[in-house]
Design a protein around this motif. Structure first.
Motif: not given
Length: 379
Positions: A236-243, A253-258, A326-329
């Motif tokens: 969506t315009g607000k997030r990307t969900d991966v499952s 929860d932050g793009e770095r987590g994905v 380096r640390e940013s999401s």
């Protein structure tokens, strides 16, 4: 790639204001630039990062499409219409500017036949692409299943012309063997809008775990696992969900987590991407398959291979999201041309058919260009 809208892909709850805005802030340098004086990067300088290979299916490693019901002949015929170029004359007639197929247009005023006219059945047989019929026949001959092998209902497929062809290109299996022989740490994620993913995972499992492919019987020695559970990526315009099965993560929860989730995968697996989101974004870069790149990561390089990667951001299939530090999401949208042949490979289906080392060579080029660009960035 298929241009058919799938069910259960609607994001109608989001409005147009939720769509991301394109930012063009270059970080990577031109991978073709020669700063060494030799014109070639040193192969020994390529660090042995883990490779995460995101690989499209249709017209990348498969010459067919279950959604559009294209068999081998029709799929290759269609591909040729996307890599042959011309323009409209002042008299309003189509004029060819291509003598041979090419990924890039031969001139600024040229467009691919497909871009101008869409899908035309029988492009090289009864259509205006008859001059490229020889190219079609030549590559169909290369795709033929060996005559001395019996038909295999999973590794071979019968074309519309009655001939048996490879279903998955041998160059893909050769890539796996080559990377393993080089001692590389790597994983493969199939990324497709289509519906072939479950079957591909099942067939690849047979090849890699059971040693069932008659031309690559030693693949089980590579000890590569295959997850037969297809995953999903929804945007969506607000997030990307991966499952995938019980595994779930979200850019909410932050793009770095994905990114970390995808960087940690092992073996082979795959995800169905969100075609409807791409369509809602007019088939542009902003709606493409999301692809995270961290130039600050010393351990992992992600590479995406897809026949619909194009250097025109208004008409391309992958959405590169480059981390800002380096640390940013936080990420920015990188243009396709910025990452072309560093992290993005526009698949040349004709080469993938004719050269079993094609994918191996393209990945080697990306590794060298990527490493050279990072080194230049620190100078």
């Amino acid at each position: 790639m298929s241009d058919t809208v799938f069910r259960n892909c609607s994001v109608s709850e989001e409005n147009d204001e939720d769509r991301p805005e394109l930012q063009a802030v270059p970080v990577f340098r031109d991978p073709t630039a020669d700063t060494s004086g030799s014109g070639q990067p040193a192969r020994n300088s390529v660090k042995q990062k883990k490779l995460i290979l995101h690989i499209d299916l249709n017209n990348t490693i498969l010459v067919s499409d279950a959604v559009t019901k294209q068999g081998t002949v029709a799929a290759l015929d269609y591909f040729l219409s996307t890599v042959t170029w011309g323009h409209m004359s002042k008299a309003g007639k189509w004029e060819w500017l291509s003598e041979v197929p090419s990924l890039s247009p031969p001139g600024r005023d040229s467009v691919s036949f497909y871009s101008k006219f869409g899908r035309v059945p029988g492009f090289t047989t009864s259509g205006p692409g008859r001059k490229f019929r020889g190219v079609l026949e030549e590559h169909l001959a290369m795709l033929r299943w060996p005559a001395d092998l019996p038909e295999d209902k999973e590794f071979s497929v019968r074309g519309e012309d009655g001939n048996l062809y490879h279903w998955i290109l041998p160059s893909f299996f050769q890539l796996l063997q080559d990377l393993a022989s080089q001692g590389r740490d790597f994983a493969v994620l199939f990324r497709t809008f289509g519906t072939d993913l479950p079957r591909v995972l099942r067939v690849v499992h047979r090849a890699l775990v059971q040693g069932a492919h008659p031309l690559f019987p030693d693949l089980p020695a590579l000890k590569l696992s295959v997850s037969e559970t297809p995953g999903r990526i929804r945007c969506t315009g607000k997030r990307t969900d991966v499952s995938r099965g019980e595994e779930k993560c979200s850019s909410r929860d932050g793009e770095r987590g994905v990114y970390q989730y995808l960087s940690a995968v092992a073996g082979l697996g795959g995800f169905q991407d969100h075609f409807d989101w791409w369509a809602r974004n007019t088939y542009s870069i902003l709606g493409g398959k999301p692809f995270w790149v961290d130039p600050f990561d010393p351990h992992v390089q992600h590479i995406f291979i897809d026949d619909n990667i194009r250097q025109t951001d208004e008409d391309t299939i992958v959405h590169p999201k480059v981390f800002l530090d380096r640390e940013s999401s936080e990420t920015r949208t990188a243009s396709t041309s910025e990452l072309y042949d560093l992290c993005l490979v526009q698949n040349d289906l004709l080469q993938a058919i004719s050269d079993t080392s094609y994918f191996t060579k393209r990945i080697q080029i990306c590794q060298e260009n990527y490493e050279r660009n990072l080194q230049q960035g620190t100078d």
